[in-house]
Enzyme design. Structure first.
Site, PDB file in Angstrom:
ATOM      1  CG  HIS A 140      -1.701   1.260   1.423  1.00 41.29           C
ATOM      2  ND1 HIS A 140      -2.719   1.634   0.573  1.00 41.29           N
ATOM      3  CD2 HIS A 140      -1.602   2.244   2.350  1.00 41.29           C
ATOM      4  CE1 HIS A 140      -3.224   2.803   0.983  1.00 41.29           C
ATOM      5  NE2 HIS A 140      -2.555   3.190   2.055  1.00 41.29           N
ATOM      6  CD  GLU A 205      -6.783   4.327   3.753  1.00 39.90           C
ATOM      7  OE1 GLU A 205      -6.581   4.296   4.986  1.00 39.90           O
ATOM      8  OE2 GLU A 205      -6.065   4.955   2.953  1.00 39.90           O
ATOM      9  CD  GLU A 207      -6.582   1.258   8.018  1.00 41.72           C
ATOM     10  OE1 GLU A 207      -6.204   1.203   9.199  1.00 41.72           O
ATOM     11  OE2 GLU A 207      -6.520   2.287   7.305  1.00 41.72           O
ATOM     12  CG  ASP A 239      -8.594   5.384   7.715  1.00 39.26           C
ATOM     13  OD1 ASP A 239      -9.301   6.307   8.136  1.00 39.26           O
ATOM     14  OD2 ASP A 239      -7.406   5.521   7.371  1.00 39.26           O
ATOM     15  CD  GLN A 246      -5.019  10.461   1.869  1.00 41.68           C
ATOM     16  OE1 GLN A 246      -6.005   9.893   1.419  1.00 41.68           O
ATOM     17  NE2 GLN A 246      -3.957   9.791   2.285  1.00 41.68           N
ATOM     18  CE1 TYR A 250       0.340  14.480   0.033  1.00 40.00           C
ATOM     19  CE2 TYR A 250       1.582  13.240   1.652  1.00 40.00           C
ATOM     20  CZ  TYR A 250       1.445  13.726   0.375  1.00 40.00           C
ATOM     21  OH  TYR A 250       2.409  13.467  -0.552  1.00 40.00           O
ATOM     22  CE  LYS A 259      -5.994   8.587   5.256  1.00 41.66           C
ATOM     23  NZ  LYS A 259      -6.441   7.227   4.912  1.00 41.66           N
TER      24      LYS A 259
HETATM   25 MN    MN Z   1      -5.743   4.210   7.009  1.00 39.10          MN
END
Ligand code: MN
Length: 438
Positions: A140, A205, A207, A239, A246, A250, A259
C-alpha cells in the site's frame, strides 16, 4: 474431533463457532434495554450478564465471574481493563456453557441468555479513548507513494520505523452506521486554487484494528516481549478516506480532515485466544531490507506475531440493490501482507514512554498485497481513477458513489482447526437530502 455447540447454527459454516466467541455490545432491537456485553455464537448472541444473573456461572472460576460482572456494561472497556487472565477465564466458562459436551445448562441459557442476532441492535463495542492509524502494508505504501510522489514512492524511513498518525476517536462508528460524504477543500493537480465542497474522490481503506486491553503508565514502555499481555483482540476497520481532500492537505503533517469524518469498525472483537490457531510468522523481509532495530525484534514476534486471515471487500451499488442483485467481491487479500506486526506497532507506540490506555485502538493501515486483486482501497484498485472497475451490471466505479454499500469481512481457516470469521464491517454512503455546497 472438534468440539461443537448445542447452538446448532454455530456448527455449520458460521463465522461464530464455539471456538470463536467474539465480544460485542448489544440489546434487543427496538427495546429500551440497556446495551450490554454479549458473545456471538452461531446466529445468536449470548448475554453474559444474564448468564451470571441466572446463576449459570455459579460454578465458574472466580476470575470468570469477575469478568462476567464487567459485562453488565455498555462497552467492553471494563472487561478489557481486567486483563488477559480474566478474559481467558471468562471465555473458558462461556465455552463450557455452550459446548455440546456439557448440555445440562442448555434449557436455562436458551430461556434467559440467548438473543437472535437478527433481533439484536449492535453498538460500538469499545469507547475508544485514543486511535492511532499505522501504515503497515509496504505494498500500500509503495502504491500510494508512487501516485502521490512518483519520483520518491517509498520514503527512506519506511522500513525502519512503523509509520502512523494520531487519528480521531470521536468519529469511530459501528458497522451499519450511514456515512455522510464529507465536505472539504479539494484541489486537483491542475487547479489554480482549491474549492470547498463535497468530496468527489471518496474511498474506503481495508484495515484490521487491534484493541489495547491493559496499558502502561506514562513514562514506561511496553517491550515487544510483553505485547501479548497488553493486546486484547482484533476487529475490522474501514478508514474512510476522501482522496481529493487528502492529497491537498496531507503535507507536511499527514492526514487530517480527509480521514476523521468517519471510521467504521465491526461490532465483534475477536480475542487473541480465538486467533491462536491462526498465528503465523511475520512475512520475510526482502533481500537488502534492514533488520528491525532490537526493540522491534523478538523471537516470538518473528515466529508468531502475524495472523493468517483472509480479508475481503464487497460492494453493492444502489442500482444493484434496487435490481435485487447480490453484492460483488472487489478484492481479496491477506493480513500476512503486513510489513509490521501489531506487536511491533504497540511496542513502538509506547517506546517513547507514551501511555497506552485500555480501549485504545491501533489501525493496521490499508492492507494491500502484491497482486492487483488484493489491493485494499479504490485509490489503488483503480489507480486513482485511471482504471475504473466494471461491475457485473455494467456500472463502473473509480471512487464511491452515494448509495454504495461497502462491506468488509475476514476469516481464518486452516487444516486441523475450526474456521472462524469476523462478521461484517459495513457502511452505506448516505444520499444527501439537500444538494451540497460547491
Ligand atoms: Mn488508514
Amino acid at each position: 474431533m472438534m468440539s461443537t455447540s448445542w447452538v446448532a447454527s454455530a456448527n455449520g459454516h458460521s463465522d461464530f463457532p464455539l471456538q470463536n466467541l467474539p465480544f460485542g455490545v448489544f440489546r434487543r432491537a427496538g427495546s429500551a434495554e440497556a446495551p450490554r456485553v454479549g458473545v456471538a455464537i452461531g446466529d445468536d448472541v449470548l448475554d453474559v450478564a444474564a448468564c451470571l444473573a441466572a446463576g449459570l456461572l455459579d460454578d465458574a472460576a472466580v476470575e470468570a465471574q469477575r469478568g462476567a460482572r464487567a459485562c453488565a456494561s455498555p462497552s467492553l472497556n471494563a472487561l478489557m481493563a481486567l486483563g488477559s487472565t480474566v478474559r481467558r477465564a471468562l471465555r473458558d466458562a462461556l465455552m463450557a456453557l455452550l459446548s455440546s459436551d456439557v448440555a445440562e445448562h442448555k434449557r436455562l441459557v436458551e430461556q434467559h441468555a440467548l438473543v437472535a442476532q437478527r433481533e439484536a441492535e449492535m453498538f460500538l463495542p469499545v469507547q475508544v479513548g485514543d486511535y492511532t492509524d499505522f501504515y503497515a502494508s509496504v505494498h500500500h505504501a509503495t502504491n500510494v507513494g508512487s501516485m502521490f510522489r512518483p519520483d520518491n514512492p517509498l520514503l527512506p524511513n519506511y522500513k525502519w520505523v512503523p509509520i502512523g498518525y494520531h487519528g480521531r476517536a470521536s468519529s469511530i462508528v459501528v458497522s451499519d452506521t450511514p456515512v455522510a460524504r464529507p465536505n472539504g477543500q479539494r484541489k486537483g493537480p491542475d487547479d489554480a486554487a482549491p474549492t470547498f465542497g463535497a468530496s468527489r474522490l471518496l474511498d474506503y481503506e481495508l484495515e484490521l484494528g487491534a484493541f489495547v486491553g491493559t496499558g502502561n503508565p506514562l513514562g514506561s514502555t511496553i517491550p515487544l516481549s510483553e505485547v501479548e499481555n497488553h493486546l486484547w483482540g482484533l476487529c475490522l476497520l474501514n478508514d474512510w478516506s476522501a482522496r481529493d481532500i487528502q492529497s491537498w492537505e496531507y503535507q507536511p503533517l499527514g492526514p487530517f480532515l480527509a480521514k476523521n469524518f468517519a471510521s467504521t469498525i465491526s461490532p465483534w472483537v475477536v480475542t487473541l485466544e480465538a486467533l491462536e490457531p491462526f498465528r503465523a510468522p511475520l512475512a520475510a523481509r526482502a533481500d537488502g531490507d534492514p533488520a528491525p532495530l532490537p526493540y522491534l525484534t523478538h523471537e516470538s514476534d518473528q515466529t508468531r506475531g502475524g495472523f493468517s486471515l483472509t480479508l475481503e471487500v464487497w460492494l453493492e451499488t444502489s442500482r444493484m440493490r434496487a435490481a435485487g442483485e447480490a453484492p460483488v467481491r472487489i478484492s481479496r487479500g491477506s493480513s500476512l501482507d503486513l510489513y509490521w506486526s501489531f506487536g511491533q506497532m504497540l511496542a513502538h507506540h509506547a517506546s517513547n514512554g507514551c501511555n497506552m490506555r485500555s480501549g485504545d485502538l491501533l489501525g493496521s493501515g490499508t492492507i494491500s498485497g502484491a497482486s492487483k486483486d488484493s489491493r485494499g482501497c479504490l485509490l489503488e484498485l483503480t489507480w486513482r481513477g485511471a482504471e475504473p472497475i466494471t461491475l457485473p451490471n455494467g456500472e463502473q466505479r473509480k471512487f464511491l458513489e452515494d448509495g454504495d454499500t461497502l462491506s468488509m469481512t475476514a476469516y481464518a481457516e486452516r487444516e486441523g482447526a475450526v474456521r472462524i470469521g469476523f462478521g461484517w464491517c459495513r457502511g452505506t454512503i448516505a444520499v444527501p437530502s439537500v444538494s451540497s455546497a460547491s
